[in-house]
Design an enzyme around this catalytic site. Structure first.
Site, PDB file in Angstrom:
ATOM      1  N   LYS A 107      43.825  26.446  66.797  1.00 25.31           N
ATOM      2  CA  LYS A 107      42.763  26.516  67.823  1.00 25.31           C
ATOM      3  C   LYS A 107      41.382  26.454  67.199  1.00 25.31           C
ATOM      4  O   LYS A 107      40.456  25.859  67.743  1.00 25.31           O
ATOM      5  CB  LYS A 107      42.891  27.793  68.643  1.00 25.31           C
ATOM      6  CG  LYS A 107      42.726  29.071  67.823  1.00 25.31           C
ATOM      7  CD  LYS A 107      43.665  30.131  68.223  1.00 25.31           C
ATOM      8  CE  LYS A 107      44.559  30.490  67.077  1.00 25.31           C
ATOM      9  NZ  LYS A 107      45.538  31.479  67.341  1.00 25.31           N
ATOM     10  N   ILE A 138      53.080  30.147  76.260  1.00 26.61           N
ATOM     11  CA  ILE A 138      52.877  29.829  77.677  1.00 26.61           C
ATOM     12  C   ILE A 138      52.583  28.339  77.859  1.00 26.61           C
ATOM     13  O   ILE A 138      51.621  27.825  77.280  1.00 26.61           O
ATOM     14  CB  ILE A 138      51.700  30.633  78.269  1.00 26.61           C
ATOM     15  CG1 ILE A 138      51.876  32.120  77.991  1.00 26.61           C
ATOM     16  CG2 ILE A 138      51.568  30.374  79.762  1.00 26.61           C
ATOM     17  CD1 ILE A 138      50.680  32.970  78.373  1.00 26.61           C
ATOM     18  N   LYS A 207      39.781  29.316  72.086  1.00 24.02           N
ATOM     19  CA  LYS A 207      40.735  28.948  73.136  1.00 24.02           C
ATOM     20  C   LYS A 207      39.994  28.572  74.426  1.00 24.02           C
ATOM     21  O   LYS A 207      40.403  27.649  75.144  1.00 24.02           O
ATOM     22  CB  LYS A 207      41.697  30.112  73.385  1.00 24.02           C
ATOM     23  CG  LYS A 207      42.620  30.354  72.184  1.00 24.02           C
ATOM     24  CD  LYS A 207      43.297  31.710  72.289  1.00 24.02           C
ATOM     25  CE  LYS A 207      44.262  31.936  71.142  1.00 24.02           C
ATOM     26  NZ  LYS A 207      44.765  33.315  71.097  1.00 24.02           N
TER      27      LYS A 207
HETATM   28  N1  LIG Z   1      50.885  33.879  64.234  1.00 18.88           N
HETATM   29  C1  LIG Z   1      50.760  33.662  65.539  1.00 18.88           C
HETATM   30  O1  LIG Z   1      51.226  34.448  66.368  1.00 18.88           O
HETATM   31  C2  LIG Z   1      50.043  32.433  66.045  1.00 18.88           C
HETATM   32  C3  LIG Z   1      49.959  32.200  67.426  1.00 18.88           C
HETATM   33  C4  LIG Z   1      49.325  31.035  67.885  1.00 18.88           C
HETATM   34  C5  LIG Z   1      48.753  30.166  66.977  1.00 18.88           C
HETATM   35  N2  LIG Z   1      48.824  30.443  65.640  1.00 18.88           N
HETATM   36  C6  LIG Z   1      48.198  29.505  64.727  1.00 18.88           C
HETATM   37  O2  LIG Z   1      49.202  28.960  63.878  1.00 18.88           O
HETATM   38  C7  LIG Z   1      48.649  28.696  62.595  1.00 18.88           C
HETATM   39  C8  LIG Z   1      49.480  29.410  61.530  1.00 18.88           C
HETATM   40  O3  LIG Z   1      49.469  30.798  61.777  1.00 18.88           O
HETATM   41  P1  LIG Z   1      50.463  31.778  60.983  1.00 18.88           P
HETATM   42  O4  LIG Z   1      50.323  33.105  61.640  1.00 18.88           O
HETATM   43  O5  LIG Z   1      51.800  31.187  60.849  1.00 18.88           O
HETATM   44  O6  LIG Z   1      49.744  31.820  59.549  1.00 18.88           O
HETATM   45  P2  LIG Z   1      50.333  32.409  58.184  1.00 18.88           P
HETATM   46  O7  LIG Z   1      51.480  33.313  58.436  1.00 18.88           O
HETATM   47  O8  LIG Z   1      49.172  32.923  57.424  1.00 18.88           O
HETATM   48  O9  LIG Z   1      50.904  31.116  57.424  1.00 18.88           O
HETATM   49  C9  LIG Z   1      50.058  30.132  56.901  1.00 18.88           C
HETATM   50  C10 LIG Z   1      50.879  29.171  56.061  1.00 18.88           C
HETATM   51  O10 LIG Z   1      50.011  28.161  55.565  1.00 18.88           O
HETATM   52  C11 LIG Z   1      50.209  28.024  54.167  1.00 18.88           C
HETATM   53  N3  LIG Z   1      48.953  27.615  53.546  1.00 18.88           N
HETATM   54  C12 LIG Z   1      47.773  28.256  53.557  1.00 18.88           C
HETATM   55  N4  LIG Z   1      46.845  27.568  52.872  1.00 18.88           N
HETATM   56  C13 LIG Z   1      47.483  26.455  52.411  1.00 18.88           C
HETATM   57  C14 LIG Z   1      47.082  25.351  51.628  1.00 18.88           C
HETATM   58  N5  LIG Z   1      45.831  25.241  51.178  1.00 18.88           N
HETATM   59  N6  LIG Z   1      47.995  24.389  51.336  1.00 18.88           N
HETATM   60  C15 LIG Z   1      49.255  24.485  51.796  1.00 18.88           C
HETATM   61  N7  LIG Z   1      49.700  25.516  52.562  1.00 18.88           N
HETATM   62  C16 LIG Z   1      48.816  26.481  52.837  1.00 18.88           C
HETATM   63  C17 LIG Z   1      50.656  29.380  53.680  1.00 18.88           C
HETATM   64  O11 LIG Z   1      51.351  29.209  52.454  1.00 18.88           O
HETATM   65  P3  LIG Z   1      52.051  30.461  51.702  1.00 18.88           P
HETATM   66  O12 LIG Z   1      53.212  30.823  52.598  1.00 18.88           O
HETATM   67  O13 LIG Z   1      52.489  29.911  50.422  1.00 18.88           O
HETATM   68  O14 LIG Z   1      51.017  31.511  51.637  1.00 18.88           O
HETATM   69  C18 LIG Z   1      51.536  29.818  54.842  1.00 18.88           C
HETATM   70  O15 LIG Z   1      52.841  29.320  54.680  1.00 18.88           O
HETATM   71  C19 LIG Z   1      47.179  29.127  62.674  1.00 18.88           C
HETATM   72  O16 LIG Z   1      46.398  28.019  63.048  1.00 18.88           O
HETATM   73  C20 LIG Z   1      47.180  30.137  63.798  1.00 18.88           C
HETATM   74  O17 LIG Z   1      45.925  30.254  64.427  1.00 18.88           O
HETATM   75  C21 LIG Z   1      49.447  31.545  65.155  1.00 18.88           C
END
Ligand SMILES: NC(=O)c1ccc[n+]([C@@H]2O[C@H](COP(=O)([O-])OP(=O)(O)OC[C@H]3O[C@@H](n4cnc5c(N)ncnc54)[C@H](OP(=O)(O)O)[C@@H]3O)[C@@H](O)[C@H]2O)c1
Length: 440
Positions: A107, A138, A207
């Protein structure tokens, strides 16, 4: 069966790991629905050695070279669940220009520079889908960009941040202050170690920008959104709201309007607001999200569910993956960005709102008249006045509490009124100032 649709997964954290699990668990169904199997070509992460539990995926698929993975000829669809602006923007622009389809949950990037992504998608001929970027599981963006395209949406009001909704729901239920409720949210895993993006409203503002762009066929970016967080909401504010039969929610509000010159406008804002308990959004508790859409022909619609979490968000990602994969197999792409309306963004000062103001005032004759004259001077009409007893919750002996609710007026006029009230010597303190939404 047709040859597989090959996926590059960028990020394997909270959301990415659930995407991998769902792809594995539902592979046969997904293949049947799409007409071709989905295959992971590679997974880009930051740290190769990180423990990711027992993911049902070959270790050899992991790489730290995201760009190299995106550029591979055997990659059809890029799923981005990394987050942040860079390098995600460069990766996705590269992928889209190369004709790949992109599914993203990012987002922040869409609100910051969605234009660059849409332009790259138009150039490359692939799809850009981002259902998971707003309100997690949703189904909301697809209804806005497809189902409601025959209608005219006038207003979108939403609770789109689960962390702040959990905090405000706890304050409402227990009388806790903000700090105490935040502590509880952190302990239960609803708030991150650094909660700034949530509690200061940045996440909800991103959002709101995405929702407003889709709902009104215009371009709204994060910088166009008026943003206030919930850190200043006090237990006393919540008590005031409760006394009026209301609660307080962090709302994102996107509305059509017409400015004084007759030009059609859009106003987009995120701020805490009092809403009556009878409003459909008032009963949205805990970390749930809900979005209330008002359209000319459809009337009022409410979308409700889990706005975050690995599996709920992965559900939305997978839905998009199915859609873009089907499109690729059919040799078509979804409709491009619809921004033809090109509405002017109305400054917050011109947004029409109502205020609830609690004052601790000197308890002596003429005070009410003096306070009322300040409102009149700024052309703000008072809807109700309630006077509490001296020594009430906000006051001390010799003081009285005045609670004033206004009619709709420009936000700037209301802010100026409150500013002047703060300078009056008969006003000991302005104990609570909140905007009011709905028919409170
Ligand atoms: N979590 C939620 O509930 C949720 C809900 C809606 C939307 N989102 C969106 O979904 C996205 C991911 O969220 P998340 O919660 O899954 O984040 P997260 O748990 O922090 O995971 C981020 C992932 O990206 C990888 N990463 C970070 N920097 C990188 C780089 N430079 N090169 C390659 N890989 C890299 C990390 O690698 P490592 O594993 O090696 O650290 C990790 O696997 C975000 O945009 C967030 O806003 C999340």
């Amino acid at each position: 069966m047709t040859s597989p649709v090959r996926l590059a997964l960028l990020g394997c954290g909270t959301v990415g790991q659930e995407v991998v699990r769902l792809l594995h668990e539902q592979s046969a169904d997904l293949a049947a629905r799409i007409g071709a199997p989905l295959e992971i070509a590679g997974i880009a992460v930051r740290r190769l050695g990180r423990d990711r539990g027992d993911l049902p995926v070959d270790e050899d698929l992991f790489t730290t070279d995201a760009l190299g993975l995106i550029k591979r000829d055997d990659v059809d669809v890029v799923i981005e669940v990394v987050g942040g602006i860079e390098p995600a923007r460069s990766w996705l622009v590269e992928a889209l220009r190369a004709g790949k389809s992109v599914v993203t949950a990012n987002k922040a990037l869409l609100a910051e520079d969605g234009v660059a992504l849409h332009e790259a998608a138009a150039e490359g001929g692939g799809d850009l889908y981002y259902e998971a970027s707003v309100a997690g599981a949703i189904p909301l963006l697809r209804p806005l960009r497809e189902s409601l395209h025959g209608d005219r949406i006038n207003r979108v009001t939403g609770i789109v941040n689960g962390t702040t909704n959990f905090i405000l729901s706890a304050m409402d239920a227990t009388g806790a202050g903000f700090a105490e409720a935040l502590e509880e949210a952190t302990a239960l895993g609803y708030a991150e170690a650094d909660p700034t993006a949530d509690v200061e409203g940045f996440d909800a503002a991103a959002k709101a920008a995405i929702l407003a762009s889709l709902a009104f066929h215009t371009r709204v970016g994060a910088a166009d959104v008026h943003r206030e967080g919930i850190t200043e909401v006090t237990a006393a504010d919540m008590a005031s709201a409760q006394a009026m039969g209301c609660t307080i929610k962090l709302l994102c509000i996107a509305a059509r309007g017409v400015d004084p010159t007759g030009r059609e406008t859009v106003s987009v804002r995120v701020h805490p607001a009092m809403i009556p308990r009878s409003h459909p959004l008032a009963s949205v508790g805990d970390a749930f999200n809900a979005v209330f859409v008002e359209a000319d022909a459809a009337g009022q619609l409410m979308f409700y569910g889990r706005g975050a979490g690995g599996a709920p968000t992965a559900s939305a990602v997978l839905g998009d993956v199915v859609a873009v994969s089907r499109n690729r197999l059919a040799g078509v792409r979804a409709a491009s960005e619809s921004a033809y309306a090109d509405l002017a963004v109305r400054p917050m000062g011109e947004a029409l709102t109502r205020y609830h103001v609690s004052l601790d005032v000197a308890d002596r004759p003429g005070v009410l008249a003096s306070v009322a004259s300040v409102f009149a001077r700024h052309d703000v009409s008072i809807a109700t006045v309630r006077q509490g007893s001296a020594g009430g919750p906000a006051g001390r002996d010799g003081d009285a509490e005045l609670v004033i609710v206004t009619h709709v007026a420009p936000d700037a006029a209301l802010a100026a009124t409150v500013g002047e009230l703060r300078g009056l010597d008969i006003v000991r303190s302005v104990t609570s100032v909140l905007r009011v939404e709905g028919d409170a």
